[in-house]
Write an enzyme that holds these catalytic residues in place. Sequence first.
Site, PDB file in Angstrom:
ATOM      1  N   SER A  60       1.154  -1.566  -0.156  1.00 20.25           N
ATOM      2  CA  SER A  60       0.047   0.433   0.297  1.00 20.25           C
ATOM      3  C   SER A  60       1.100   1.274  -0.073  1.00 20.25           C
ATOM      4  CB  SER A  60      -1.041  -0.481   1.794  1.00 20.25           C
ATOM      5  OG  SER A  60      -1.359  -1.284   0.891  1.00 20.25           O
TER       6      SER A  60
HETATM    7  N1  SAH Z   1      -0.300  -5.173   3.822  1.00 23.89           N
HETATM    8  C1  SAH Z   1       0.070  -5.628   2.421  1.00 23.89           C
HETATM    9  C2  SAH Z   1      -0.876  -5.005   1.036  1.00 23.89           C
HETATM   10  C3  SAH Z   1      -1.870  -6.299   1.377  1.00 23.89           C
HETATM   11  S1  SAH Z   1      -2.428  -6.728  -0.460  1.00 23.89           S
HETATM   12  C4  SAH Z   1       1.404  -4.592   2.992  1.00 23.89           C
HETATM   13  O1  SAH Z   1       1.890  -4.007   3.085  1.00 23.89           O
HETATM   14  O2  SAH Z   1       2.329  -4.955   1.666  1.00 23.89           O
HETATM   15  C5  SAH Z   1      -3.509  -7.654  -0.424  1.00 23.89           C
HETATM   16  C6  SAH Z   1      -3.355  -9.725   0.724  1.00 23.89           C
HETATM   17  O3  SAH Z   1      -4.025  -9.903   0.862  1.00 23.89           O
HETATM   18  C7  SAH Z   1      -2.510  -9.621  -0.244  1.00 23.89           C
HETATM   19  O4  SAH Z   1      -1.525 -10.253  -0.280  1.00 23.89           O
HETATM   20  C8  SAH Z   1      -3.748 -11.166  -0.624  1.00 23.89           C
HETATM   21  O5  SAH Z   1      -3.358 -12.683  -1.064  1.00 23.89           O
HETATM   22  C9  SAH Z   1      -3.860 -11.145   0.881  1.00 23.89           C
HETATM   23  N2  SAH Z   1      -5.550 -11.645   0.631  1.00 23.89           N
HETATM   24  C10 SAH Z   1      -6.774 -11.433   0.095  1.00 23.89           C
HETATM   25  N3  SAH Z   1      -7.913 -12.206   0.425  1.00 23.89           N
HETATM   26  C11 SAH Z   1      -7.317 -12.678   1.612  1.00 23.89           C
HETATM   27  C12 SAH Z   1      -7.890 -13.856   2.683  1.00 23.89           C
HETATM   28  N4  SAH Z   1      -8.970 -14.508   2.426  1.00 23.89           N
HETATM   29  N5  SAH Z   1      -7.607 -13.889   3.498  1.00 23.89           N
HETATM   30  C13 SAH Z   1      -5.569 -13.662   3.651  1.00 23.89           C
HETATM   31  N6  SAH Z   1      -5.595 -13.322   3.325  1.00 23.89           N
HETATM   32  C14 SAH Z   1      -5.773 -12.152   1.638  1.00 23.89           C
END
Ligand code: SAH
Length: 212
Positions: A60
């Site tokens: 992000s």
């Molecule tokens: N917080 C992260 C950015 C998040 S991107 C950072 O600081 O880099 C969103 C993430 O959520 C992705 O890695 C994706 O694989 C994960 N995601 C999506 N759906 C999910 C779920 N149901 N459970 C766990 N992770 C999930």
Amino acid sequence: MKNEARKIRLIMELRRSGVTDTRVLSAIERIPREIFVPDPFKDQAYENTALPIKLGQTISQPLVVASMSQALAVGERMKVLEIGTGSGYQAAVLAKLCRRLYTIERHGPLLAGAEEIFKQLRLHNITAIVADGSRGWPEQAPFDRIMVTAAAETVPEKLADQLAEGGIMVLPLGAQGGDQDLIRVTKQDGKTREESLFPVRFVPLVAGEVPS
Ligand code: SAH
């Protein structure tokens, strides 16, 4: 420009954009974002932009990380859950603000990379698992704070259930590909209340089986 100078410029930009919580600003200052960013983008680590990570996911934008952390009002004795570890950057920032940080990611290779960095940075108060985060982490519930970093269409019921009394959850809500808003959910006397904070853009929260 050196990374230190770029970082100071970024912190000033965050302040100007309304991030005033000094604990959040100091956590951003102490966590080296360049470690979480893939090689080709390392020189952009202190730009205020989201950047691609593996498996089509994104780290992000720093302003979003800082604003969401501020909105969560994390105290140093709190137990916090993050959904969507991704690069691990937001988890690392939250780990500086709370007692214990739990984080869930559905992609094994992403979680492995993040855990490697947590070790390198000696962030020993983070516990991470590969699972479907929309189910929360019942064995560790309740949580004082929950942050979801992937967009759902509605508030996942299990996450609201796992929020402690007096707890706060922030999460992006919105239809896939459409507009999303960051929502703050607060729990008071067992009842939840929702308010909309600001527009955001996140990859979707994918419920169900985790890929093997
Ligand atoms: N917080 C992260 C950015 C998040 S991107 C950072 O600081 O880099 C969103 C993430 O959520 C992705 O890695 C994706 O694989 C994960 N995601 C999506 N759906 C999910 C779920 N149901 N459970 C766990 N992770 C999930």
